[in-house]
Design an enzyme around this catalytic site. Structure first.
Site, PDB file in Angstrom:
ATOM      1  N   GLY A  54       0.821  -1.211   0.000  1.00 62.39           N
ATOM      2  CA  GLY A  54       0.000   0.000   0.000  1.00 62.39           C
ATOM      3  C   GLY A  54       0.847   1.248   0.000  1.00 62.39           C
ATOM      4  N   CYS A  55       0.301   2.342   0.476  1.00 69.27           N
ATOM      5  CA  CYS A  55       1.004   3.626   0.472  1.00 69.27           C
ATOM      6  C   CYS A  55       2.402   3.494   1.060  1.00 69.27           C
ATOM      7  CB  CYS A  55       0.207   4.657   1.267  1.00 69.27           C
ATOM      8  SG  CYS A  55       0.991   6.286   1.300  1.00 69.27           S
TER       9      CYS A  55
END
Length: 227
Positions: A54-55
């Protein structure tokens, strides 16, 4: 890339928040040419691990806090376009996912420990093309292994975590050979510590870092910044 709504405390206003959404206009479409400016100057004795969860803002900070980790670089991997920009990756046309490249001392921390942190704490490996509010293949969970030994460690950790029923669903992390890592734009590097008041950091990233601290307290560096 999708965003979510959050009421900013004290402001009473709705704001759109997403990983990478707030960025310097002058930095757009200017990816770094190599890891030279971000990687440790002396790579003697260091190994590398490449994870996508993810981020990359939270992933970078989570692994920066682990003993034996010397540097973490945010970037992109798993795609086909060389030197991709954030906008290209977010446009979902390059095949890349937001990734961190971890430089670590294997005498101080093992690849297995890093893999355990990745699969058990730093993100949710049961989510396919998303992580929390961030949706799309550019946020997919992936591990890029460099050796058969790393592949075996990954398979073993995945099997152990699945057997433990720690998650309600099975791990769906993509496990593929490492090919190329492209560092992200300079403004993404160290973003978590540089922008603690960013609503996304406060609302999403801090929870991921806190989970790593909670589940792996003995593996943390001393004197960490407070959440």
């Amino acid at each position: 890339m999708q965003v979510f709504l959050k009421i900013i405390s004290g402001a009473g206003l709705l704001a759109l928040v997403a990983c990478g959404a707030q960025q310097p206009a002058q930095a757009q479409s200017q990816p770094a040419a190599s890891t030279a400016g971000f990687a440790p100057k002396d790579l003697t004795g260091l190994a590398q691990a490449t994870f996508a969860g993810g981020c990359f803002w939270a992933q970078e900070e989570a692994f920066e806090e682990i003993k034996g980790v010397k540097q973490v670089v945010s970037g992109y991997a798993g795609g086909t376009v060389p030197h991709p920009s954030y906008e290209q990756v977010a446009g979902q046309a390059t095949g890349h996912t937001e990734t961190v490249n971890i430089y670590y001392d294997p005498k101080e921390v093992s690849y297995k420990t890093l893999a355990q942190i990745f699969f058990q704490a730093s993100h949710d490996p049961t989510q396919l093309n998303r992580q929390g509010p961030d949706t799309g293949p550019e946020y997919r969970s992936a591990v890029f292994y460099r050796t058969p030994e790393e592949k075996k460690i990954i398979d073993d950790v995945v099997a152990q975590v699945n057997a433990s029923k720690e998650y309600d669903s099975k791990i769906v992390t993509q496990v593929v050979p490492f090919k190329q890592f492209w560092p992200a734009e300079e403004y993404h590097q160290g973003y978590y510590r540089l922008h603690p008041d960013n609503p996304y950091i406060a609302t999403v990233s801090e929870h991921k870092v806190a989970r790593v601290r909670k589940l792996f307290p003995l593996d943390l560096k001393p004197d960490l910044p407070s959440l």
